[in-house]
Design a protein around this motif. Structure first.
Motif, mmCIF file in Angstrom:
data_model
loop_
_atom_site.group_PDB
_atom_site.id
_atom_site.type_symbol
_atom_site.label_atom_id
_atom_site.label_comp_id
_atom_site.label_asym_id
_atom_site.label_seq_id
_atom_site.Cartn_x
_atom_site.Cartn_y
_atom_site.Cartn_z
ATOM 1 N N LEU A 243 12.023 14.846 -3.752
ATOM 2 C CA LEU A 243 10.979 15.264 -3.054
ATOM 3 C C LEU A 243 9.616 15.437 -3.702
ATOM 4 C CD1 LEU A 243 12.620 18.038 -1.150
ATOM 5 C CD2 LEU A 243 11.762 16.061 0.089
ATOM 6 N N GLU A 244 9.527 15.510 -4.941
ATOM 7 C CA GLU A 244 8.409 15.965 -5.783
ATOM 8 C C GLU A 244 7.747 14.189 -5.850
ATOM 9 O OE1 GLU A 244 8.686 19.942 -8.241
ATOM 10 O OE2 GLU A 244 9.364 18.173 -9.077
ATOM 11 N N ALA A 245 8.654 13.310 -6.229
ATOM 12 C CA ALA A 245 8.241 12.051 -6.375
ATOM 13 C C ALA A 245 7.725 11.477 -5.063
ATOM 14 C CB ALA A 245 9.119 11.140 -6.824
ATOM 15 N N SER A 246 8.247 11.844 -4.035
ATOM 16 C CA SER A 246 7.940 11.304 -2.417
ATOM 17 C C SER A 246 6.474 11.847 -2.529
ATOM 18 C CB SER A 246 8.717 11.898 -1.463
ATOM 19 O OG SER A 246 8.349 11.536 -0.148
ATOM 20 N N VAL A 247 6.267 13.226 -2.545
ATOM 21 C CA VAL A 247 4.939 13.603 -2.300
ATOM 22 C C VAL A 247 3.737 13.253 -3.326
ATOM 23 C CG1 VAL A 247 3.534 15.923 -2.195
ATOM 24 C CG2 VAL A 247 5.881 15.954 -1.518
ATOM 25 N N GLY A 248 4.153 13.117 -4.474
ATOM 26 C CA GLY A 248 3.288 12.848 -5.391
ATOM 27 C C GLY A 248 2.714 11.195 -5.227
ATOM 28 N N PHE A 249 3.870 10.382 -4.873
ATOM 29 C CA PHE A 249 3.445 9.015 -4.509
ATOM 30 C C PHE A 249 2.519 8.905 -3.400
ATOM 31 C CE2 PHE A 249 7.107 7.030 -6.690
ATOM 32 C CZ PHE A 249 6.818 7.106 -8.064
ATOM 33 N N ALA A 250 2.777 9.853 -2.327
ATOM 34 C CA ALA A 250 2.077 9.562 -1.194
ATOM 35 C C ALA A 250 0.582 10.367 -1.262
ATOM 36 C CB ALA A 250 2.636 10.545 -0.209
ATOM 37 N N GLY A 251 0.110 11.039 -2.281
ATOM 38 C CA GLY A 251 -1.177 11.499 -2.492
ATOM 39 C C GLY A 251 -1.645 10.526 -3.790
ATOM 40 N N SER A 252 -0.972 9.271 -4.107
ATOM 41 C CA SER A 252 -1.599 8.403 -5.001
ATOM 42 C C SER A 252 -1.985 7.207 -4.550
ATOM 43 C CB SER A 252 -0.416 8.203 -6.150
ATOM 44 O OG SER A 252 0.212 7.353 -5.623
ATOM 45 N N GLU A 253 -2.551 6.529 -5.359
ATOM 46 C CA GLU A 253 -3.040 5.118 -5.114
ATOM 47 C C GLU A 253 -2.141 4.047 -4.892
ATOM 48 O OE1 GLU A 253 -6.258 4.357 -3.858
ATOM 49 O OE2 GLU A 253 -6.364 6.715 -3.574
ATOM 50 N N LYS A 254 -0.658 4.282 -5.319
ATOM 51 C CA LYS A 254 0.363 3.384 -5.552
ATOM 52 C C LYS A 254 0.582 2.803 -4.314
ATOM 53 C CE LYS A 254 3.802 4.643 -8.310
ATOM 54 N NZ LYS A 254 3.985 3.904 -9.222
ATOM 55 N N GLN A 255 0.656 1.386 -4.518
ATOM 56 C CA GLN A 255 1.068 0.552 -3.162
ATOM 57 C C GLN A 255 2.417 0.972 -2.452
ATOM 58 O OE1 GLN A 255 -0.783 -1.804 -1.397
ATOM 59 N NE2 GLN A 255 -2.421 -0.629 -2.735
ATOM 60 N N PRO A 256 2.658 1.239 -1.174
ATOM 61 C CA PRO A 256 3.727 1.683 -0.660
ATOM 62 C C PRO A 256 5.038 0.652 -1.075
ATOM 63 C CG PRO A 256 2.176 1.671 0.939
ATOM 64 C CD PRO A 256 1.375 1.013 -0.065
ATOM 65 N N GLU A 257 4.803 -0.570 -0.772
ATOM 66 C CA GLU A 257 6.113 -1.210 -1.449
ATOM 67 C C GLU A 257 6.573 -0.886 -2.842
ATOM 68 O OE1 GLU A 257 5.441 -5.498 0.214
ATOM 69 O OE2 GLU A 257 6.320 -5.900 -1.705
ATOM 70 N N ASP A 258 5.438 -0.728 -3.714
ATOM 71 C CA ASP A 258 5.913 -0.109 -5.053
ATOM 72 C C ASP A 258 6.613 1.366 -5.223
ATOM 73 O OD1 ASP A 258 4.964 -2.375 -6.024
ATOM 74 O OD2 ASP A 258 2.989 -1.750 -6.366
ATOM 75 N N ALA A 259 5.784 2.120 -4.239
ATOM 76 C CA ALA A 259 6.245 3.201 -4.530
ATOM 77 C C ALA A 259 7.847 3.650 -3.933
ATOM 78 C CB ALA A 259 5.473 4.373 -3.269
ATOM 79 N N ILE A 260 7.905 2.901 -2.662
ATOM 80 C CA ILE A 260 9.200 2.963 -2.071
ATOM 81 C C ILE A 260 10.132 2.399 -2.983
ATOM 82 C CG2 ILE A 260 10.929 2.113 -0.150
ATOM 83 C CD1 ILE A 260 8.062 2.316 1.558
#
Ligand SMILES: [Mg+2]
Length: 349
Positions: A243-260
């Protein structure tokens, strides 16, 4: 919009996300792009025989969860006996098992196939779409066939597949007034078939997020509340990190494909929750969020269903793509069960 529209939106949103993802459930992203173009699958596929976009086991089991909650609630209200997981949802899942295998684990359960007091004209076993095999999860099948009911205290197995979390949205809706209870019951409902802590704690967390969205809280506050309650359970670390990774990535500039890609593939519970939640946090447009949630290497229908459950509870019925809700299978039953969940939740203390 009334609160009822948010109940309907959560279950219909999950159904359209499931239907969008079901088409590409077992395809890698490369294969999806080769077939549908660079943006991936962007529209529901209508089955030529039925004229509808097919839902998968995720929505089928979600509907049995909803029916089981209603069954249990009315029994507790009218006769003062039973519990949500133990005597409503478990029995409802045995009916689901019957739809898939034409067998009950024991002949003593044959009475479950008869009409029950909570059922009106929308009797769930009358819908033959629910008898179609839509890639049902082996863990769910084998756990229910064992003729034992898994609980948190007596785990049925060590599975943390996403088959629990993908089906518990109705628990968050029905018990929205009491998020702690929503967590507990959703975890118990998942533990019927999934015995690893992450297999049922992810379900608890999703139910709280949905409950708090129904209560009008923001996405950030709803997720925060899910995390607070999650932390009160033993063995929560894995689900918490996801959950923390999910929230952190959503608030970052990371591209969705990379985040997922980093969040995982969603075959296991905490990853499916993390991916579905990430897409709901990242993309405000309903359709684009579901496209993001299904166009990846992993378990597209489950991540799509979870994302749709969250998006619907957050944004309400007006935001759910109407062209999709009109195409999706069993819309009438989904709306009917949402309405009943809402009406009974309103009368429940
Ligand atoms: Mg499925």
């Amino acid at each position: 919009m009334s609160k009822k529209d948010f109940f309907i939106a959560s279950l219909l949103g999950g159904a359209v996300g499931d239907a969008l993802g079901y088409t590409v459930e077992f395809m890698k992203l490369d294969e999806i792009k080769a077939k549908y173009g660079e943006e991936g699958i962007a529209d529901l596929e209508v089955n030529p025989y039925s004229g509808h976009a097919l839902i998968s086991d995720d929505t089928q089991m979600t509907l049995f969860t909803a029916d089981g909650m209603i069954w249990a609630y009315e029994r507790m209200r009218d006769r003062g006996i039973g519990s949500y997981a133990g005597s409503g949802v478990y029995q409802s899942y045995l009916r689901w098992l019957y739809t898939q295998t034409k067998r009950m684990p024991d002949e003593h359960y044959d009475w479950l196939l008869d009409p029950q007091p909570h059922e009106g004209k929308h009797r769930i076993l009358n819908y033959r779409e629910l008898f179609s095999a839509r890639a049902p999860g082996n863990t769910c099948l084998s756990a229910l066939e064992s003729n034992k009911m898994g609980t948190i205290e007596k785990p049925i197995n060590n599975s943390k597949g996403c088959g629990g979390v993908m089906r518990v949205a109705p628990v968050g809706l029905f018990l929205h007034k009491n998020p702690e209870q929503a967590f507990r019951v959703a975890a118990e409902v998942a533990a019927i078939t999934h015995g690893h802590p992450s297999g049922y704690l992810a379900s608890g967390a999703l139910a709280v997020i949905i409950a708090e969205l129904i209560n009008g809280k923001s996405m950030a506050n709803s997720v925060e509340q899910g995390i607070v309650i999650l932390k009160s359970y033993p063995h929560h670390e894995e689900t918490l990190h996801a959950l923390e990774a999910s929230v952190g990535f959503a608030g970052s500039e990371k591209q969705p494909e990379d985040a997922i890609g980093e969040l995982g593939e969603g075959w296991i519970a905490e990853e499916a929750l993390a991916i579905g939640l990430y897409c709901a946090l990242k993309e405000p447009d309903f359709k684009k969020a579901l496209m993001m949630a299904v166009n990846h290497d992993g378990d597209s229908d489950s991540t799509g269903a979870i994302c749709g459950n969250i998006m619907g509870a957050h944004n309400g019925l007006e935001a759910v793509p109407q062209e999709w809700t009109e195409q999706v299978e069993l819309k009438e039953l989904i709306v009917e069960l949402s309405n009943r969940l809402y009406d009974l939740a309103a009368e429940a203390r």
